[in-house]
Design an enzyme around this catalytic site. Structure first.
Site: not given
Ligand code: CP3
Length: 349
Positions: A26, A30, A39, A76, A152
């Site tokens: 990640r 944010r 964003r 994602d 999910y």
């Molecule tokens: O790592 C990176 O920089 C690449 C991008 C990436 C995202 N999600 C961007 C994202 C990667 C590799 C993921 C993987 C992901 N997504 C996982 C596996 C890794 C982990 O964290 O366990 C999972 C379970 C998800 C599902 C997911 N996506 C959730 C549960 C959420 C909401 C929680 C949160 O952190 O907001 C997301 C949204 C998400 N995916 C964001 C980002 C940058 C935030 C969204 C936003 O900008 O509002």
């Protein structure tokens, strides 16, 4: 022209390196003001993921700031259910929301036909990144592992108990097996498309692997990963693959051996001595700084970086966090972490 092998793939195959490769799960997101700005302009989170110019820019933001050794495609894990025709949305501050799948009718509505076409913008982003990244930076593609993605799809969003998923797996074995087989196939197709577009290393995220035990872990975490790794290696024999069966403790060894991954990403609860003595003889190890120690910074950060590199730095090792960066992380602490890791010379012996 002979192209030099990059640092991350070198370290993953166990070559001697003159510094430890470093990237953070990640690393785009944010905690960066430039991400928040973009964003806000993009509209929805999925719009950001599916607009190649914006997804490319967001992927590059942390590379420009910190010079990480690898960039991870900005996307994602939930683009796969979206590509299979499930409704997926992201509400600001609420996390993902999906129309939950709980029965045969829900399953029947999913379709692999056209998924790769629907996800074409993701592969276009990979192609753009291939052009725009500095030549020494490795491009990582990724997908969620079937179990984590299934949670999910079945829960309809994030969960603490995975009640519906675990019940589905126990009560309707045939239905659950159908969903998992579809997800294995979809994951292979999605990762293969990323590799064909230019991804050089793949990470498979099984963030909720620890919700399963014993036979269920073997069946729904290990077996699908093994099938995905075998299918990808058949198409791309040299492709390095990192598996992340997060928080699965002593199960990590069986996972590493059975799946054929080149590396495992370890969470912050994994004891360093176990990683060094039990895992590193079999696979490369990536990890495992607690994301909250990165938030804390200061002496706590320095001490922990030292402990991790002292324990794991003699073997096959990639520096990373134990899970993704949290939004409250000060970017200066990330810059400090990069300085700290860069200053450490790997000790081989
Ligand atoms: O790592 C990176 O920089 C690449 C991008 C990436 C995202 N999600 C961007 C994202 C990667 C590799 C993921 C993987 C992901 N997504 C996982 C596996 C890794 C982990 O964290 O366990 C999972 C379970 C998800 C599902 C997911 N996506 C959730 C549960 C959420 C909401 C929680 C949160 O952190 O907001 C997301 C949204 C998400 N995916 C964001 C980002 C940058 C935030 C969204 C936003 O900008 O509002």
């Amino acid at each position: 022209m002979r192209t030099e092998e990059k640092l991350l793939p070198r370290a993953l195959r166990g070559a001697v390196v003159d510094r430890h490769p470093l990237w953070l799960m990640r690393q785009a997101g944010r905690y960066l003001p430039e991400y928040r700005e973009l964003r806000a302009k993009a509209g929805g989170f999925l719009d950001l993921c599916f607009t190649p110019a914006l997804a490319t820019e967001v992927t590059l933001q942390p590379i420009r700031r910190f010079g990480f050794d690898a960039a991870i495609l900005f996307s994602d894990i939930l683009v796969v259910p979206w590509g299979l025709n499930q409704k997926v949305g992201f509400q600001e501050g609420e996390g993902p929301k999906l129309d939950p799948i709980r029965d045969a009718a829900g399953l029947a509505a999913l379709s692999l036909d056209g998924m790769i076409e629907r996800l074409a913008p993701v592969y276009e982003t990979v192609g753009r990144l291939k052009q725009d990244l500095p030549p020494e930076t490795t491009l990582i593609g990724f997908a969620g592992a079937p179990w984590t993605v299934a949670t999910y799809m079945i829960e309809g969003g994030s969960s603490r108990t995975f009640e519906h998923s675990r019940r589905f797996a126990a009560e309707d074995k045939v239905g659950f097996e159908t969903l998992m087989a579809l997800l294995v196939e979809a994951t292979v197709a999605h990762l293969d498309a990323q590799v064909r577009a230019g991804a050089e290393v793949i990470q498979l995220f099984d963030s909720w692997a620890s919700a399963l035990e014993g036979e269920a872990f073997e069946r729904w975490v290990v077996a699908p990963a093994k099938r995905i790794v075998a299918a990808l290696k058949e198409k791309h024999p040299k492709l390095p693959i990192i598996g992340f069966p997060r928080a699965s403790g002593a199960h990590y060894l069986g996972y590493a051996k059975a799946t054929g991954v080149d590396a495992v990403s370890i969470d912050q609860d994994m004891p360093l001595a176990f990683a060094r003595d039990v895992l590193q003889p079999s696979v490369a190890v990536q990890g495992n700084l607690d994301p909250l120690v990165l938030v804390a910074g200061g002496q706590a950060l320095e001490t922990r970086v030292r402990a991790i590199t002292d324990a794991l730095g003699r073997g096959r090792f990639v520096f990373n966090l134990g899970h993704g960066i949290v939004p409250q992380t000060p970017p200066e602490h990330v810059a400090k972490l990069v300085d700290l890791v860069r200053a450490i010379k790997p000790a081989r012996g």
